[in-house]
Design a protein around this motif. Structure first.
Motif, PDB file in Angstrom:
ATOM      1  N   LEU A   2      62.706  31.286  47.613  1.00  0.00           N
ATOM      2  CA  LEU A   2      61.824  32.275  47.307  1.00  0.00           C
ATOM      3  C   LEU A   2      61.565  32.510  45.902  1.00  0.00           C
ATOM      4  O   LEU A   2      62.520  32.788  45.253  1.00  0.00           O
ATOM      5  N   LEU A   3      60.360  32.693  45.311  1.00  0.00           N
ATOM      6  CA  LEU A   3      60.543  32.921  43.755  1.00  0.00           C
ATOM      7  C   LEU A   3      60.420  34.248  43.747  1.00  0.00           C
ATOM      8  O   LEU A   3      60.277  35.128  44.586  1.00  0.00           O
ATOM      9  N   GLU A   4      60.937  34.820  42.473  1.00  0.00           N
ATOM     10  CA  GLU A   4      60.931  36.239  42.305  1.00  0.00           C
ATOM     11  C   GLU A   4      59.476  36.890  42.482  1.00  0.00           C
ATOM     12  O   GLU A   4      58.699  36.048  41.954  1.00  0.00           O
ATOM     13  N   PRO A   5      59.254  38.061  42.832  1.00  0.00           N
ATOM     14  CA  PRO A   5      58.074  38.414  42.803  1.00  0.00           C
ATOM     15  C   PRO A   5      57.469  38.493  41.391  1.00  0.00           C
ATOM     16  O   PRO A   5      58.162  38.729  40.412  1.00  0.00           O
ATOM     17  N   VAL A   6      56.265  38.114  41.307  1.00  0.00           N
ATOM     18  CA  VAL A   6      55.392  38.295  40.303  1.00  0.00           C
ATOM     19  C   VAL A   6      54.174  39.152  40.287  1.00  0.00           C
ATOM     20  O   VAL A   6      53.747  39.325  41.145  1.00  0.00           O
ATOM     21  N   GLN A   7      54.192  39.851  39.197  1.00  0.00           N
ATOM     22  CA  GLN A   7      53.067  41.138  39.013  1.00  0.00           C
ATOM     23  C   GLN A   7      51.815  40.206  38.912  1.00  0.00           C
ATOM     24  O   GLN A   7      51.631  39.214  38.301  1.00  0.00           O
ATOM     25  N   PRO A   8      50.859  40.743  39.396  1.00  0.00           N
ATOM     26  CA  PRO A   8      49.565  40.182  39.511  1.00  0.00           C
ATOM     27  C   PRO A   8      48.908  39.918  37.965  1.00  0.00           C
ATOM     28  O   PRO A   8      49.507  40.828  37.246  1.00  0.00           O
ATOM     29  N   VAL A   9      48.489  39.112  37.737  1.00  0.00           N
ATOM     30  CA  VAL A   9      48.006  38.642  36.390  1.00  0.00           C
ATOM     31  C   VAL A   9      46.494  39.476  36.158  1.00  0.00           C
ATOM     32  O   VAL A   9      45.582  39.046  36.952  1.00  0.00           O
ATOM     33  N   TRP A  10      46.405  40.327  35.295  1.00  0.00           N
ATOM     34  CA  TRP A  10      45.163  40.785  34.812  1.00  0.00           C
ATOM     35  C   TRP A  10      44.534  40.252  33.680  1.00  0.00           C
ATOM     36  O   TRP A  10      45.083  39.902  32.854  1.00  0.00           O
ATOM     37  N   PHE A  11      43.183  40.411  33.626  1.00  0.00           N
ATOM     38  CA  PHE A  11      42.610  40.183  32.331  1.00  0.00           C
ATOM     39  C   PHE A  11      43.017  40.911  31.099  1.00  0.00           C
ATOM     40  O   PHE A  11      43.209  42.220  31.452  1.00  0.00           O
ATOM     41  N   SER A  12      43.429  40.390  29.976  1.00  0.00           N
ATOM     42  CA  SER A  12      43.539  41.231  29.032  1.00  0.00           C
ATOM     43  C   SER A  12      42.295  41.748  28.191  1.00  0.00           C
ATOM     44  O   SER A  12      41.360  41.256  28.693  1.00  0.00           O
ATOM     45  N   LEU A  13      42.144  42.628  27.535  1.00  0.00           N
ATOM     46  CA  LEU A  13      41.228  43.142  26.953  1.00  0.00           C
ATOM     47  C   LEU A  13      41.365  43.047  25.494  1.00  0.00           C
ATOM     48  O   LEU A  13      40.986  43.850  24.533  1.00  0.00           O
ATOM     49  N   ASN A  14      41.600  41.807  24.902  1.00  0.00           N
ATOM     50  CA  ASN A  14      41.539  41.434  23.724  1.00  0.00           C
ATOM     51  C   ASN A  14      40.411  41.138  22.957  1.00  0.00           C
ATOM     52  O   ASN A  14      40.556  41.197  21.581  1.00  0.00           O
ATOM     53  N   PHE A  15      39.297  41.076  23.428  1.00  0.00           N
ATOM     54  CA  PHE A  15      38.131  40.630  22.760  1.00  0.00           C
ATOM     55  C   PHE A  15      37.120  42.171  22.772  1.00  0.00           C
ATOM     56  O   PHE A  15      37.113  42.789  23.662  1.00  0.00           O
ATOM     57  N   LYS A  16      36.621  42.118  21.644  1.00  0.00           N
ATOM     58  CA  LYS A  16      35.618  43.057  21.379  1.00  0.00           C
ATOM     59  C   LYS A  16      34.064  42.711  21.891  1.00  0.00           C
ATOM     60  O   LYS A  16      33.790  41.672  21.349  1.00  0.00           O
ATOM     61  N   TYR A  17      33.448  43.525  22.269  1.00  0.00           N
ATOM     62  CA  TYR A  17      32.155  43.232  22.643  1.00  0.00           C
ATOM     63  C   TYR A  17      31.046  44.167  22.086  1.00  0.00           C
ATOM     64  O   TYR A  17      31.194  45.311  21.872  1.00  0.00           O
ATOM     65  N   ASP A  18      29.831  43.472  22.090  1.00  0.00           N
ATOM     66  CA  ASP A  18      28.554  44.138  21.800  1.00  0.00           C
ATOM     67  C   ASP A  18      28.228  44.943  22.926  1.00  0.00           C
ATOM     68  O   ASP A  18      28.455  44.449  24.088  1.00  0.00           O
ATOM     69  N   ASP A  19      27.723  46.135  22.979  1.00  0.00           N
ATOM     70  CA  ASP A  19      27.298  46.980  24.135  1.00  0.00           C
ATOM     71  C   ASP A  19      26.121  46.167  24.950  1.00  0.00           C
ATOM     72  O   ASP A  19      26.234  46.245  26.110  1.00  0.00           O
ATOM     73  N   CYS A  20      25.464  45.515  24.175  1.00  0.00           N
ATOM     74  CA  CYS A  20      24.304  44.888  24.886  1.00  0.00           C
ATOM     75  C   CYS A  20      24.610  43.713  25.595  1.00  0.00           C
ATOM     76  O   CYS A  20      23.779  43.290  26.619  1.00  0.00           O
ATOM     77  N   MET A  21      25.662  43.187  25.334  1.00  0.00           N
ATOM     78  CA  MET A  21      26.110  41.980  25.900  1.00  0.00           C
ATOM     79  C   MET A  21      26.570  42.117  27.370  1.00  0.00           C
ATOM     80  O   MET A  21      27.466  43.068  27.593  1.00  0.00           O
ATOM     81  N   LYS A  22      26.068  41.499  28.235  1.00  0.00           N
ATOM     82  CA  LYS A  22      26.861  41.689  29.934  1.00  0.00           C
ATOM     83  C   LYS A  22      27.870  40.819  29.786  1.00  0.00           C
ATOM     84  O   LYS A  22      27.923  39.628  29.328  1.00  0.00           O
ATOM     85  N   GLU A  23      28.907  41.166  30.284  1.00  0.00           N
ATOM     86  CA  GLU A  23      30.213  40.518  30.543  1.00  0.00           C
ATOM     87  C   GLU A  23      30.405  39.837  31.884  1.00  0.00           C
ATOM     88  O   GLU A  23      30.103  40.506  32.909  1.00  0.00           O
ATOM     89  N   ILE A  24      30.680  38.472  31.600  1.00  0.00           N
ATOM     90  CA  ILE A  24      31.092  37.701  33.088  1.00  0.00           C
ATOM     91  C   ILE A  24      32.458  37.233  32.828  1.00  0.00           C
ATOM     92  O   ILE A  24      32.986  36.494  31.778  1.00  0.00           O
ATOM     93  N   ARG A  25      33.339  37.431  33.751  1.00  0.00           N
ATOM     94  CA  ARG A  25      34.654  36.929  33.923  1.00  0.00           C
ATOM     95  C   ARG A  25      34.909  35.870  34.883  1.00  0.00           C
ATOM     96  O   ARG A  25      34.397  35.854  35.992  1.00  0.00           O
ATOM     97  N   ILE A  26      35.336  34.591  34.165  1.00  0.00           N
ATOM     98  CA  ILE A  26      35.401  33.395  35.064  1.00  0.00           C
ATOM     99  C   ILE A  26      36.821  33.029  34.948  1.00  0.00           C
ATOM    100  O   ILE A  26      37.668  33.108  33.828  1.00  0.00           O
ATOM    101  N   LEU A  27      37.290  32.419  36.103  1.00  0.00           N
ATOM    102  CA  LEU A  27      38.549  31.527  35.956  1.00  0.00           C
ATOM    103  C   LEU A  27      38.287  30.177  36.345  1.00  0.00           C
ATOM    104  O   LEU A  27      37.298  29.543  37.044  1.00  0.00           O
ATOM    105  N   LEU A  28      39.063  29.389  35.449  1.00  0.00           N
ATOM    106  CA  LEU A  28      38.967  27.923  35.375  1.00  0.00           C
ATOM    107  C   LEU A  28      40.058  27.337  36.116  1.00  0.00           C
ATOM    108  O   LEU A  28      41.219  27.422  36.139  1.00  0.00           O
ATOM    109  N   ALA A  29      39.818  26.742  37.492  1.00  0.00           N
ATOM    110  CA  ALA A  29      40.882  26.477  38.204  1.00  0.00           C
ATOM    111  C   ALA A  29      40.716  24.880  38.703  1.00  0.00           C
ATOM    112  O   ALA A  29      39.584  24.249  38.614  1.00  0.00           O
ATOM    113  N   GLY A  30      41.659  24.321  39.098  1.00  0.00           N
ATOM    114  CA  GLY A  30      41.789  22.903  39.493  1.00  0.00           C
ATOM    115  C   GLY A  30      42.997  22.063  39.477  1.00  0.00           C
ATOM    116  O   GLY A  30      44.126  22.802  39.222  1.00  0.00           O
TER     117      GLY A  30
END
Lengths: 682, 74
Positions: A2-30
């Motif tokens: 069994l692997l050691e328990p790993v905390q869920p990964v959350w998106f970091s908030l390192n980017f700054k956004y303009d207020d008028c921009m709508k934000e879309i969060r996507i994951l690239l999997a494969g």
């Protein structure tokens, strides 16, 4: 296992956004080797950085792209074949997909190998988050005579499918538009359902009904989907539910053999669905030729495989040193010019000492090795992208197995010659904890690029024409110590067998020039950053210690550096190191290049360093050899140490790794000092 | 039925059973190596093998190859 328990990964908030921009969060999997990173680079261009996540720091790359008043935040997950996570990197991908609740999941599918890729699709469909398929490498599929009806594929799965050629940037805009459209759709996605046998659905319903009364524990997962995950053998989810005190029907009470049967039925149902979709949307028009089979038969041949591999390595090392030579000459010329200018202008002696001894002497002696390091990274990246590295791991598996390691460990070892830090992170692809720990403990014996300056300096000064052989000997010694250590740890500590070797051999591909250069640039940039900040800082400290207290002769025994060095010197008396060498070792902990940097500072500048070392009566060739051996083995640098701590998960094993290194260093340095004295004179 | 580790380069075999406990069956399963699937042996080392399933190639070490029981296809 069994692997050691790993905390869920959350998106970091390192980017700054303009207020008028709508934000879309996507994951690239494969799956691995489908061109995920290439697509990520095409999507994000330069707007990317490697995320550093709390709890578990894993290389999830994050980037962004702006389009139509939307800001798309893209996370590139480690490649995985399914949601059943067996290795730490797969676990990161699984956790991100199941717990981070993105707006859209984009699966990259290799158009030349659709059916196998669709197995993962059948799992992603059920998560209930809008899914978009990016059908990558369509150009290769065309060449191979594979015709794909992408509309039919999309209709069958009831998800949008976009054809792209990530390498050439084709179809990227369409993909972006489709992602935005999928994110804007407010209705729940109505993906194709997998048809399970009746018995399986009964169990899904039974468990699903039980879980609906505990829905809050499941966070974003639907009870129905959680039931499927449990039946598929998702141990992480099961452990999580057990911890909450749940007793799940069938899973906890049923007959284990019957449960395994259901797991297999689900597996088969997924393959059947994948096959059905493939049959109606993919057509092969040409007889398939398999040139890769022939290449594999040569490269992995049971007799020729190893000689071919060794020739490749020899060639790679030759290239590293010869290709970087012209750059070295250039850098040395520029640096020498600076020294002349500084010595030519009248200025405060303290400032001059700072500039010529500290900056040029210390940092300069390190910077000349940057070209070699860039060349080494580009070679590693070409080996990896072409698909040869996986074959090399296969060729080396029997040997690795005989020394108690997993064939896959071989790839981290090879990366370790470039830099130990990514090498230690690459052990995440190993399944068993024991395999990972042994690999991590032995990686620091792979002579990383940062140790090379030390060898070049000492071998050049004390061994003249034999310098090349001495350096080669050090690389071999490192490998031998790694082998001995692996054997000892496998026999004494981790007595189980290495886990079975199973590895996909990616198709042979021409390494993309742009990708290789980009890869080299990112890796090389890390090195430059370290040279700029860590090494510069380390050298400054040494310079300050060599100058203080005010009034003492620079770098003399009365300076702070001298006092510290002399205090520790007795510990190294059996090895014959003088206090300057000891100071180098102490600060080499910051980064191994600092050994050269601090000696450059203590011995009065880069151009003086070689002659002063040669003239120092306290350093004999045998002592120089012992010193190089000590630097090779003694301790990982602070960056590698941090990664070891992070990957091992506790200080106990980190301490064992360090202690073992110091022990080996002392032992081998001592042996070589005495053996060496017999032949090359004390 | 014989272990995959006894096959030869160029053989075409059908997987009949995957032995052993633990995750081996699931790991092989997610790669498409399921019961009934046809494999081509691309290269046979001493005991390790490289097999091809459709477009994918997988390397199996001696340990894993001896756990996969196959039947030769004539």
């Amino acid at each position: 296992m069994l692997l050691e328990p790993v905390q869920p990964v959350w998106f970091s908030l390192n980017f700054k956004y303009d207020d008028c921009m709508k934000e879309i969060r996507i994951l690239l999997a494969g799956n691995p080797n489908v061109g995920k990173t290439t697509l990520f680079n095409s999507l994000c261009g330069v707007h990317q950085h490697t995320g550093n996540y709390p709890g578990v720091t894993v290389e999830i790359k994050e980037g962004k792209r702006e389009a139509h008043d939307h800001s798309i935040i893209i996370s590139d997950l480690p490649g995985t074949y399914s949601l059943s996570a067996f290795t730490p990197d797969e676990q990161v991908a699984r956790d991100a997909l199941l717990t981070s609740d993105p707006d859209v999941i984009v699966q990259i599918v290799d158009a030349t190998n659709i059916e196998r890729n669709l197995f993962f699709t059948t799992q992603l469909l059920e998560i209930g988050i809008p899914l978009v398929i990016a059908l990558n490498m369509c150009d290769l599929a065309d060449e191979q005579g594979i015709t794909i009806d992408d509309k039919c594929l999309g209709k069958n799965l009831n998800i949008p499918v976009v054809r792209v050629v990530a390498k050439k940037g084709e179809g990227i805009q369409k993909l972006v538009d489709t992602i935005i459209e999928a994110a804007e759709t407010t209705t729940k996605p109505d993906h194709r359902k997998i048809e399970y046998p009746h018995l399986v659905t009964t169990h899904i319903d039974e468990i699903g009904n039980y879980l609906s009364s505990h829905a809050s524990l499941l966070k974003t997962l639907s009870p129905h989907y959680a039931a499927i995950r449990l039946l598929e053998g998702d141990e992480h989810l099961l452990t999580m539910l057990h911890e909450k005190g749940l007793d799940i029907p069938f899973i906890d009470k049923g007959d284990p053999a019957e449960r395994d049967g259901i797991t297999e039925d689900i597996l088969l149902a997924r393959y059947r669905a994948a096959e059905k979709v493939t049959t109606c949307s993919v057509m092969c028009t040409m007889g398939r030729v398999m040139p890769a089979d022939l290449i594999d038969q040569v490269l992995t041949h049971r007799i020729f495989g190893i000689p071919i591999f060794l020739s490749c390595m020899w060639f790679a090392f030759q290239l590293t040193f010869s290709a970087s030579n012209p750059f070295l000459v250039g850098i040395e010329y520029v640096w020498g010019y600076f020294t002349k200018i500084i010595n030519g202008i009248g200025m405060d002696p303290l400032i001059r000492s700072f500039l010529s001894d500290g900056v040029i002497g210390g940092v300069g002696s390190v910077l000349v090795f940057v070209p070699s390091i860039f060349v080494m990274f580009i070679i590693l990246s070409i080996l990896e992208d072409s698909g040869y590295l996986a074959r090399a791991a296969f060729v080396m598996d029997r040997f690795m197995h005989s020394i108690g390691l997993h064939g896959r460990s071989f790839i981290p070892f090879l990366i370790g010659f470039g830099c130990n830090v990514p090498a230690i992170m690459a052990t995440r692809t190993l399944q068993s904890r024991a395999d990972r720990f042994i690999t991590i403990i032995t990686i620091p014996f792979m002579s990383c690029a940062a140790r090379l300056p030390v060898y070049v300096l000492f071998a050049g000064v004390f061994f003249g024409a034999a310098a090349g052989n001495v350096i080669f000997f050090l690389y071999v010694l490192g490998i031998l110590v790694a082998i001995v250590s692996a054997l000892i740890f496998r026999r004494v500590v981790f007595k189980d067998e290495p886990s079975p070797f199973i590895m996909e051999l990616p198709p042979y591909r021409m390494p993309g020039g742009f990708t290789a250069v980009l890869h080299m640039w990112y890796k090389g940039r890390e090195y430059l950053k370290r040279a700029g900040i860590v090494i510069f800082g380390g050298v400054l400290v040494v310079w300050a210690l060599a100058t203080l207290p005010a009034g003492v002769e620079y770098g003399s025994a009365e300076s702070l550096a001298g006092i510290i060095g002399q205090a520790v010197e007795p510990l190294f008396a059996p090895l014959g190191f003088n206090w300057q060498l000891v100071v180098g070792l102490i600060f080499g902990f910051i980064a191994k290049e600092v050994v050269v940097g601090s000696l450059g500072t203590l011995y009065g500048g880069e151009d003086m360093l070689e002659s002063s070392l040669a003239a120092d009566p306290t350093i004999s060739p045998a002592i120089a050899l012992a010193y190089m051996v000590f630097v090779l083995l003694y301790m990982p640098c602070v960056a590698a140490l941090g990664v070891i701590r992070q990957e091992m998960g506790n200080w106990k094993w980190t301490a064992i790794a360090i202690g073992w290194g110091i022990l080996m260093a002392y032992l081998f340095a001592f042996i070589l000092l005495h053996v060496g004295s017999l032949f090359i004179g004390a | 039925m014989v272990p995959l580790s006894l096959s030869q380069t160029g053989d075409t075999v059908v997987v009949r059973a995957i032995q052993g406990t633990g995750h081996l069956a699931i790991i092989l399963g997610q790669l498409g190596m399921i019961i009934g699937i046809k494999l081509t042996v691309v290269e046979k080392g001493k005991e390790s093998v490289i097999v091809r399933i459709g477009e994918s190639r997988y390397a199996l070490g001696a340990g894993a190859a001896s756990m996969v029981l196959v039947e030769f296809q004539v």
